[in-house]
Scaffold this active site. Sequence first.
Site: not given
Ligand code: FAD
Length: 496
Positions: A78, A331
Amino acid sequence: MQQAIKKVVIAGGGTAGWMTASLLRKVLGKQVEVELVESEDIGIIGVGEATIPPIQTFNQFLGIDEKEFLRETNGTIKLAIKFENWRVKGESYFHTFGAPGANLGFCNFQHYLMRAHQNGMKKSLWDFDLNYLCCRGGVFNKISTQNPMFDIPYAYHFDSALYGKYLRKLSESAGVKRTEGIIEHIKQCEKTGNILGLQLKNGIQIEGDLFVDCTGSRALLTQKTLGVEYEDWSHWLPADSALAVQTDRFDSTLPYTRSIAHDNGWQWRIPLTNRNGNGIVYSSNYTDDEQAHDRLVNNLDSKAVNDVRKISFKTGRTKQQWHKNVIAIGLSSGFLEPLESTSIHLIQSAVVRLLKLFPHNGITQSVIDLYNQESQVEYETVRDFIILHYHVNERTDSDFWIDMREMAIPERLQNKIDVFAAVGNMFNDQHDIFRDASWLQVMLGQGINPQDYHPAANVPSLEQLNETLDKIAEAKQQPLSKMLPHDEFLKHYLGA
Ligand code: FAD
């Protein structure tokens, strides 16, 4: 006496959880035990495919081989984002990772260019940007150069679910313990409110000294348990919904992300080696799911390979990213729409900040405060950069764009716009992840034309200035002879 940190527990195994686990383990080695809990039943958000260049540093620090990483994640190169229809319908501009122009002395390149423009020169800023020239030709190659004029900063498009799996493999082999299970109950110290441990549905109990909340938008530890408040920014960034769908890959892979504005939001196109990621971002105040769905599926360039999925969100951040003995990363710490691909970077930056301030001898309030101040500015400057794209528009075709133009914006952003409009200069905030070249491209791309340029740009004669600019533009073309079409580069670099 503060409690020494011997064990870190990471709740959640999405991109945030595994990036945190891998870096903590790499830096702190065996001094600190790292355990990660995740639930396959709950799963991950599974979107997030575009990044910005510092991800290279993150991977390199972990000792990741770039070729292996690209193969494992179906990754592509990219170089930029192309913004289409943002200022007005039918027009586009690039926000590249490059540095347009060259260093010409006391004042920045754009001042010389503005003087030349006022005297009839037709070349745009992007004609002096190697990243843009590569995007225009759909080409890329890795060239080694000592001259910053010829740097081609790049990031990746990749499948973030595969990236998480890849990091998990690396982390587990480096000694991170992974525990499967749903967190059902969180044990707190009655006196301090600190978190003591996690109780899983399957009966397992996990104790620790420091906890990282990577549970995604559930924010189980910080918002749900500790009651940390959420600061809502939807009055500036009203998009609250996205629909995502994957499609067949195109015959040729673009080396940039496309961001296409529509009547009430925008649509993304992200090319991977095996498929494309597509989605639409919109505000439910201005359009409904059905209309957004139709717009998305009617504007796909290739066949959908899975069902359209809806994701709802609220733009903003937690007021404290670190509270008591818990740090929110990913997030759980906030949401900014993916217009500038910043979420994964904010994870990286949060883990690096945590490591810089790591409280191995015990947590102190001053460290918490410093961490929170830095992350606040970082989040706010990204927010402002995103607002800039929406606010400075000349579209008259929908209430959405008119409202975005007429709204009052954060003071810091208004000051930046005013300074640029008056004298063509940018000023940086210390923790802003976007530098001058980024702000410059988006300010110009969205149609802000400075009233004045710096007087130092008047020093060369007009003839000298034009000659210098012509030479720079010509020099920027030279590396193009070494470039390959993006697909050919990937094939050559990664093997068949
Ligand atoms: P998640 O992927 O939701 O992980 C949460 C974790 O917590 C999972 O493993 C789940 O199992 C665990 N969990 C939750 N509750 C419990 C529980 N009670 N017990 C045990 N485990 C639990 N970012 C970019 O940098 N570039 C992009 O192009 C981009 N595009 C995106 C497009 C969209 C539409 C969206 C919504 C977001 C985008 N993002 C992008 C953001 C990106 O997806 C997130 O920053 C990234 O995936 C990190 O997510 P996370 O690990 O915080 O959450």
